[in-house]
Design an enzyme around this catalytic site. Structure first.
Site, PDB file in Angstrom:
ATOM      1  N   GLY A  38       0.265  21.629  35.877  1.00  0.00           N
ATOM      2  CA  GLY A  38       0.819  22.474  34.828  1.00  0.00           C
ATOM      3  C   GLY A  38      -0.080  22.389  33.611  1.00  0.00           C
ATOM      4  O   GLY A  38      -1.138  21.769  33.656  1.00  0.00           O
ATOM      5  N   ALA A  39       0.373  23.019  32.529  1.00  0.00           N
ATOM      6  CA  ALA A  39      -0.438  23.020  31.319  1.00  0.00           C
ATOM      7  C   ALA A  39      -0.625  21.600  30.796  1.00  0.00           C
ATOM      8  O   ALA A  39      -1.620  21.278  30.189  1.00  0.00           O
ATOM      9  CB  ALA A  39       0.214  23.887  30.257  1.00  0.00           C
ATOM     10  N   GLU A  40       0.343  20.720  31.051  1.00  0.00           N
ATOM     11  CA  GLU A  40       0.184  19.387  30.499  1.00  0.00           C
ATOM     12  C   GLU A  40       0.367  18.271  31.509  1.00  0.00           C
ATOM     13  O   GLU A  40       0.104  17.118  31.191  1.00  0.00           O
ATOM     14  CB  GLU A  40       1.151  19.187  29.328  1.00  0.00           C
ATOM     15  CG  GLU A  40       2.582  19.464  29.683  1.00  0.00           C
ATOM     16  CD  GLU A  40       3.537  18.927  28.622  1.00  0.00           C
ATOM     17  OE1 GLU A  40       3.074  18.285  27.675  1.00  0.00           O
ATOM     18  OE2 GLU A  40       4.735  19.145  28.777  1.00  0.00           O
ATOM     19  N   ALA A  41       0.795  18.580  32.709  1.00  0.00           N
ATOM     20  CA  ALA A  41       1.073  17.507  33.649  1.00  0.00           C
ATOM     21  C   ALA A  41       0.434  17.749  35.008  1.00  0.00           C
ATOM     22  O   ALA A  41       0.141  18.881  35.384  1.00  0.00           O
ATOM     23  CB  ALA A  41       2.577  17.349  33.817  1.00  0.00           C
ATOM     24  N   ASP A 152      11.237  26.184  27.093  1.00  0.00           N
ATOM     25  CA  ASP A 152      10.159  26.902  27.789  1.00  0.00           C
ATOM     26  C   ASP A 152      10.748  27.660  28.969  1.00  0.00           C
ATOM     27  O   ASP A 152      10.329  27.493  30.109  1.00  0.00           O
ATOM     28  CB  ASP A 152       9.088  25.910  28.248  1.00  0.00           C
ATOM     29  CG  ASP A 152       7.814  26.630  28.687  1.00  0.00           C
ATOM     30  OD1 ASP A 152       7.681  27.831  28.413  1.00  0.00           O
ATOM     31  OD2 ASP A 152       6.947  25.983  29.319  1.00  0.00           O
TER      32      ASP A 152
END
Lengths: 247, 335
Positions: A38-41, A152
């Site tokens: 994902g965008a951060e994970a 989100d």
């Protein structure tokens, strides 16, 4: 380890130390493969005490200031865990938590086999897409009633199981003391994810979403959130002009 | 080949560009003047007066440096919005007059679309996630279904506005940019501590007004200014990068393109480079000269639009202060 992948080194250490204290990590948890990013994970498909699980790890971001980076990763991990717990208590489907380690930004949770709503929309009938949008609407309203905003709420953060059950995922940006503004933004984000990725269906699906929302909070509650969304959408876009008007 | 003269006057810059399509170099003329207020922010009426008094000179200079006459121009393009009403009216009036007097087709251009198109032309990016950062705009977009669709934007003030107002309130500026470096960026270089400031990312949107208020409060309470600069910059830039990352993954793109006045920040660029590396994407940043407002981008977008048959009758060429990028059909790109 079945079909195993090597753990990224920092993660490997963490799991050994945190979960077992001794060198017996494989019986507790094993990573089978990388599922996605994902965008951060990073998401790993894993086994936790024999159960199919997902390990979500927020790795450090090199572009961030190190102190700020560890702060953000820790906070998001905690926020996500708290929000999932509270959502499940309300009866909303979300992956069950197995293990949380805020210091290392790791969550291990139930593995839910399904398809992202985003990918399902172009592959399914409009009636089915509408039914799912309705369920998402009820979930959003239930969360909002309890003062929680998902943060989100896009079509990429809804998972639909083979039997049609709808799961909310990715609570990392949740707000657990949500005001009207946060709730409006939730709905605004959902509307825009329809608009930007499914622009030919968005009016219909948004209507289904709002029907679900109204089934929980009543039509006046739904109208209130829609009014808020309208206000958010008119705001701030062209600041120069707003400033010009003020003078 | 078409030759288009383009006029930009959305904020503080009055620019006239002349371009020729299908030809290199495609820029035949690039003339600009910029209104700098003696103190404070832009006063739209003052900026408009400044432009109106000097506009004819800039048009003449552009024609002279291009070496062509108005009769050789195929169309007149003008930025009809978004922007400051009084300033937009100066450009629109001149464009309408030129089109009427010389019987040229008039091409309406959206200022935000123009930033994107000149970026694509100059960087060679093909289908990027677009990050448009300027004094008045902060948005993340991508081309989909015939339009530039907005994936995320600021819910209140723009990134450039945040930096400029913070600089102004703390006495760091104006001028806001010294030798190509924003004064807040420069001040942050001396910063050591990351202070507690609100970091706001809401789904795919950002919000900066809370950050501005909190940062100013810290300064008032006696926090070290460079530490506040550093913290403010980190929060603001990281929020934009996080949203851009979300867009990159959501839309399955492999390129990121940064355009607009704030794109010139070397520090922001470094952060974007790290982000691109992390996600296997290619980064494109529009050259500083064309990151800021200019007439060339209006002329270039006008040439694309004109070739695709986009024109507007003179009597309908009215300005639109709030003209959003996602309201504009882009018939010159394949969906």
């Amino acid at each position: 380890m079945e079909e195993g992948v090597a753990l990224p080194e920092p993660l490997d250490k963490v799991i050994r130390v945190k979960l077992s204290g001794v060198e017996l990590p494989l019986q507790l948890l094993s990573l089978v493969k990388i599922m996605g990013r994902g965008a951060e994970a990073l998401l790993y498909y894993a086994r936790f005490l024999g159960y199919p699980a997902v390990l979500k790890w927020r790795p450090p971001k090199t572009y961030r200031h190190p102190r700020f980076d560890s702060y953000v990763r820790r906070e998001r991990t905690l926020t996500e865990a708290r929000a999932i717990y509270r959502a499940r208590k309300l009866g909303i489907r979300a992956p069950a938590l197995f293990f949380v380690d805020p210091d290392n930004a790791i969550i291990v949770m139930e593995y839910v086999e399904g398809m992202l709503y985003r990918d399902l929309i172009p592959r399914t009938e409009i009636d089915e897409s509408c039914r799912i949008a309705r369920v998402i609407g009820t979930y959003a309203a239930m969360l909002h009633q309890e003062g929680i905003a998902h943060g989100d709420l896009t079509t990429s953060n809804v998972l639909v199981k083979g039997d049609g059950d709808v799961y909310l995922i990715d609570f990392g940006l949740a707000v657990t003391s949500a005001d009207d503004e946060d709730k409006g933004i939730d709905v605004h984000i959902f509307l825009r994810s329809l608009e930007s990725a499914h622009y030919h269906l968005y009016e219909k699906l948004f209507d289904c979403f709002i029907k679900g929302y109204a089934s929980i909070v009543g039509s006046s509650g739904a109208e209130r959130v829609i009014a808020k969304v309208r206000e958010i959408r008119l705001r701030g876009r062209y600041v120069e002009e707003r400033r010009a008007r003020k003078r | 080949m078409v030759i288009v003269l383009g006029i930009e006057s959305t904020a503080h810059t009055f620019g006239v560009g002349v371009v020729a399509s299908d030809r290199e170099p495609f820029i035949l003329a690039d003339e600009r003047i910029k209104y700098t207020p003696p103190t404070g922010g832009i006063h739209p009426r003052e900026a408009a007066r400044y432009m109106a008094e000097r506009a004819h000179e800039v048009v003449r200079r552009a024609l002279r440096s291009s070496g062509i006459t108005l009769s050789e121009v195929d169309a007149i393009a003008v930025a009809l919005g978004p922007g400051l009403g009084p300033c937009l009216r100066v450009g629109a009036t001149i464009a309408r007059a030129l089109a009427a007097y010389f019987s040229k087709p008039l091409v309406p251009v959206n200022h935000a679309v123009a930033h994107v198109e000149i970026g694509l032309k100059l960087t060679g990016a093909r289908d990027p996630v677009i990050v448009y950062l300027s004094g008045g705009n902060t948005l993340i977009a991508a081309f989909l279904g015939g339009r530039y669709r907005v994936f995320g934007e600021t819910l209140d003030i723009a990134l450039g506005n945040l930096l400029d107002v913070f600089a102004r309130e703390t006495g760091l500026g104006p001028p806001y940019v010294v030798k190509g470096v924003h004064v807040v960026d420069a001040c942050a270089e001396e910063g050591k501590e990351i202070l507690d400031l609100p970091y706001v990312v809401r789904g795919q949107d950002v919000a900066f007004s809370g950050l501005l208020t909190a940062a100013l409060k810290l300064v008032k309470r006696g926090a070290r200014l460079p530490d506040v600069c550093l913290s403010l910059r980190e929060m603001a830039y990281d929020a934009v990068i996080e949203v851009a990352t979300r867009c990159l993954l959501h839309t399955n793109r492999r390129e990121v393109m940064v355009v607009g006045g704030v794109a010139a920040s070397k520090y922001l660029r470094r952060k974007f480079e790290e982000m691109a590396k992390l996600y296997g994407a290619r980064l494109y940043v529009v050259p500083p000269e064309y990151a800021v407002d200019n007439g060339v981008m209006i002329a270039w977008t006008g040439a694309l639009a004109y070739s695709a048959g986009v024109t507007v009758p003179i009597e309908d060429a009215v300005i639109r202060q709030r003209w959003r990028i996602d309201e504009v059909d882009i018939p010159w790109r394949r969906a």
